[in-house]
Design a protein around this motif. Structure first.
Motif, short mmCIF file in Angstrom:
data_model
loop_
_atom_site.label_atom_id
_atom_site.label_comp_id
_atom_site.label_asym_id
_atom_site.label_seq_id
_atom_site.Cartn_x
_atom_site.Cartn_y
_atom_site.Cartn_z
N SER A 120 0.82 -1.17 0.05
CA SER A 120 -0.08 0.13 0.08
C SER A 120 0.86 1.27 -0.02
O SER A 120 1.89 1.51 0.65
N SER B 252 -3.65 0.49 -2.94
CA SER B 252 -3.45 -0.67 -2.44
C SER B 252 -3.61 -1.86 -3.45
O SER B 252 -4.45 -1.85 -4.19
N THR C 139 -10.61 0.65 -2.40
CA THR C 139 -9.88 -0.44 -2.40
C THR C 139 -10.71 -1.63 -2.15
O THR C 139 -11.75 -1.92 -1.33
#
Length: 388
Positions: A98, A107, A210
């Motif tokens: 990340s 990420s 994400t």
């Protein structure tokens, strides 16, 4: 989101993608997990300094330390030397990287199998977990589009997992991200919980997520492992007057060196090991929040696999920022019919954002080398630990 922010998201994504591939390449039998994580963190730091050089004063680096969670460990495994683990033939390694540039986060995570025989196809339960996580990630990515909802994403991820006779792991999320925010207001758990009301509010253009698809061959229930937490984060909303001198010194050092993002406690302590005595009070007072190393609760040979992507919700459909990597050499007995609900979602188009080329590093970051034999009592004990 303005164009400057989007450019920095892409820069962070390019770094996360390149570092992830570099770390995957060294995840082989005989390699120390601590060394792999350190290698990933060093690459993130070096590449972050190589981009946007004209903006000298911006924050940059890891938005979360590199982790390599092995076999039934679910997440957050970045061990120090005392609790290191040496990869063995056939281990399932979940690698997560990340990055942030000026607070703009990206990420990525990928699952690989540590092997000296990469041409040999794996077809046991490891294949089921890896295939389920991979296709769940592909399905969820395609659903981050205007008009779709968190409820539908959770349902789809669950359908993929159950199709491979697996379950979605607890405490894994699809997280809306923003500048300096790793878990925004529209974050939701990917594991269905009947006691939690999922939002029917549709994703909106311009939002960035994400998507963390983590799948287990067990029940998916997580428990704290025997490994000590090594990753911590400041709770900037908490205030407390620490009593111990070591606690005050430690917390002062954390505030000076780290911003809002999670960090490794060993980086905060450095050579001053006496500061470790202050961790307990900082945690009890909620000034520091530990990230527990969790593991699949079900006993026996269980495996957990993970794939994670960063994706933009665009009016034309999803735009994937992190680079797509091929699935490992696995072959599950389960197939997804093209005419099924999941098969139809997989047939949807999505855009892969071009990954910008990164500047060549000024100094080479040496890759770790495998440890053929543990060189210390701690290393021997780590190699003997059963993570299956």
């Amino acid at each position: 989101m303005d164009i400057k922010g989007y450019v920095k998201y892409r820069s962070a994504s390019a770094i996360a993608s390149q570092v992830l591939q570099s770390v995957i390449s060294v995840a082989v039998p005989g390699m120390s997990v601590a060394a792999i994580c350190s290698y990933g963190d060093s690459l993130v730091a070096a590449h972050s300094k190589s981009v946007h050089r004209k903006e000298e004063n911006i924050e940059r680096g890891a938005a979360f330390p590199t982790t390599v969670s092995v076999n039934k460990i679910v997440q957050n495994f970045s061990p120090g030397a005392s609790e290191d683990y040496v990869l063995r033939e056939g281990d399932v390694a979940k690698i997560e990287v990340s990055v942030h540039i000026d607070g703009y986060i990206s990420s990525a995570a990928h699952t690989t199998v540590a092997t000296n025989s990469p041409s040999v196809t794996i077809s046991d339960r490891r294949a089921d977990a890896i295939s389920a996580a991979y296709y769940a990630s592909e399905v969820a990515t395609r659903m981050i589009r205007p008009g779709q909802t968190p409820r539908n994403v959770v349902k789809a991820i669950g359908l993929v997992a159950s199709g491979f006779n697996c379950t979605v792991a607890e405490d894994t999320f699809t997280s809306q991200i923003d500048r300096f925010v790793i878990s925004g207001k529209n974050t939701f758990a990917n594991r269905f919980n009947p006691d939690v009301v999922l939002s029917d509010e549709a994703f909106e253009t311009g939002e960035i997520y994400t998507v963390d698809c983590t799948i287990s061959t067990g029940d998916g229930q997580a428990r704290a492992s025997e490994y000590s937490p090594t990753i911590f984060q400041r709770d900037v909303g908490q205030q407390y007057s620490l009593k111990l001198r070591t606690s005050r010194t430690l917390f002062s050092q954390v505030c000076a060196r780290f911003s809002v993002f999670p960090f490794l406690m060993r980086d905060a302590v450095g050579d001053n090991h006496a500061l470790k005595a202050g961790v307990g009070e900082c945690v009890r007072s909620h000034l520091l929040v530990p990230f527990a190393v969790t593991t699949e609760k079900k006993n026996g040979d269980q495996y957990v696999a993970q794939f994670k992507v960063t994706v933009v919700c665009h009016y034309t459909g999803p735009i994937r920022l992190t680079q797509a990597l091929p699935m490992p050499n696995v072959q599950s007995a389960t197939a997804i019919p093209a005419e099924s609900e999941i098969g139809q979602i997989l047939a949807l188009d999505f855009e892969q954002a071009p990954v910008p080329e990164l500047p060549r590093l000024k100094a080479n970051i040496p890759a770790p080398v495998p440890t053929v034999e543990p060189t210390s009592a701690a290393g021997a004990a780590a190699a003997a630990m059963d993570l299956s």
